[in-house]
Design an enzyme around this catalytic site. Structure first.
Site, short mmCIF file in Angstrom:
data_model
loop_
_atom_site.label_atom_id
_atom_site.label_comp_id
_atom_site.label_asym_id
_atom_site.label_seq_id
_atom_site.Cartn_x
_atom_site.Cartn_y
_atom_site.Cartn_z
N ASP A 116 0.87 -1.18 0.00
CA ASP A 116 0.00 0.00 0.00
C ASP A 116 0.91 1.23 0.00
O ASP A 116 2.14 1.11 -0.11
CB ASP A 116 -1.01 -0.02 1.16
N CYS A 147 2.90 -3.18 4.03
CA CYS A 147 2.03 -2.04 4.37
C CYS A 147 2.70 -1.34 5.54
O CYS A 147 3.91 -1.51 5.76
CB CYS A 147 0.60 -2.49 4.66
N GLY A 148 1.96 -0.54 6.30
CA GLY A 148 2.59 0.18 7.41
C GLY A 148 3.14 -0.77 8.46
O GLY A 148 4.28 -0.65 8.89
N THR A 149 2.31 -1.70 8.86
CA THR A 149 2.70 -2.64 9.92
C THR A 149 3.01 -4.05 9.42
O THR A 149 3.57 -4.86 10.16
CB THR A 149 1.54 -2.79 10.93
N GLY A 150 2.57 -4.37 8.22
CA GLY A 150 2.65 -5.75 7.72
C GLY A 150 1.45 -6.58 8.14
O GLY A 150 1.27 -7.71 7.66
N GLY A 210 -2.09 -5.68 8.21
CA GLY A 210 -3.30 -5.62 7.39
C GLY A 210 -3.19 -6.49 6.15
O GLY A 210 -4.12 -7.25 5.82
N ASN A 219 6.05 -23.45 8.30
CA ASN A 219 4.64 -23.11 8.07
C ASN A 219 4.23 -23.15 6.61
O ASN A 219 3.06 -22.96 6.30
CB ASN A 219 4.32 -21.72 8.66
C1 RB5 Z 1 -2.89 2.39 6.33
O1 RB5 Z 1 -4.05 2.00 5.71
C2 RB5 Z 1 -2.38 1.34 7.31
O2 RB5 Z 1 -3.47 0.87 8.04
C3 RB5 Z 1 -1.71 0.19 6.57
O3 RB5 Z 1 -0.54 0.64 5.93
C4 RB5 Z 1 -1.31 -0.99 7.42
O4 RB5 Z 1 -0.45 -0.66 8.44
C5 RB5 Z 1 -2.41 -1.86 7.84
O5 RB5 Z 1 -2.26 -2.84 8.54
#
Ligand code: RB5
Length: 153
Positions: free
Chosen positions: A8, A65-68, A70, A99
């Site tokens: 993302d 993504c930001g945290t991996g 989502g 896994n």
């Molecule tokens: C932004 O939508 C943020 O929620 C995404 O990058 C991610 O960290 C989701 O788990």
């Protein structure tokens, strides 16, 4: 081996660095976007990568993504897909060896791209240890199939 990479907006710069790094590897890299820092919804790209693994168009995936988190949660909604968030090299290796995860996910707001390079290398250069872990992963697959059968009744 064909590898799909996707992200993302929070993972865009990180993805570009990983993609560049893998250019020199033996892997064929297919970019699922996004292609800028403009906001996109992470489930959309995660579903695309999962679908193509499920339909055997690609072998493995890398999602950022930001945290991996989502992208991992979304990717795992696709039947048969195991996506694992890994922020240390040992887990990246075990995600594949123990896994049989097809997808590694990482958080660009959690770790830096230099560590990300090491994680994808550990993940992509490992293979599933069927002997010790086959029975356990099969239980996950069987349970998922049981839910699918219940849902279709
Ligand atoms: C932004 O939508 C943020 O929620 C995404 O990058 C991610 O960290 C989701 O788990």
């Amino acid at each position: 081996m064909k590898i799909g990479i996707g992200c993302d907006h929070n993972g865009y710069n990180f993805k570009e660095i990983i993609k560049e790094h893998l250019k020199e590897s033996e892997f064929e890299i297919i970019d699922y976007g996004c292609h800028s820092c403009n906001a996109v919804d992470y489930p959309d790209v995660a579903f695309e990568v999962s679908k193509d693994i499920g339909e055997k168009r690609i072998d493995r995936g890398i999602l950022i993504c930001g945290t991996g988190l989502g992208v991992a949660i979304a990717a795992c909604k696709y039947p048969g897909i195991r996506a694992a968030t890994c922020h240390d090299v040992y887990s990246a290796e075990r995600a594949q060896k123990s896994n049989n995860a097809q997808i590694i996910t990482m958080g660009a707001q959690v770790i830096g791209p230099e560590l990300g390079k090491k994680l994808v290398e550990a993940f992509l250069n490992s293979s599933f240890n069927e002997g010790r872990s086959g029975k356990k992963v099969q239980k996950i697959i069987d349970k998922e199939n049981e839910f699918i059968r219940q849902g279709s009744n």
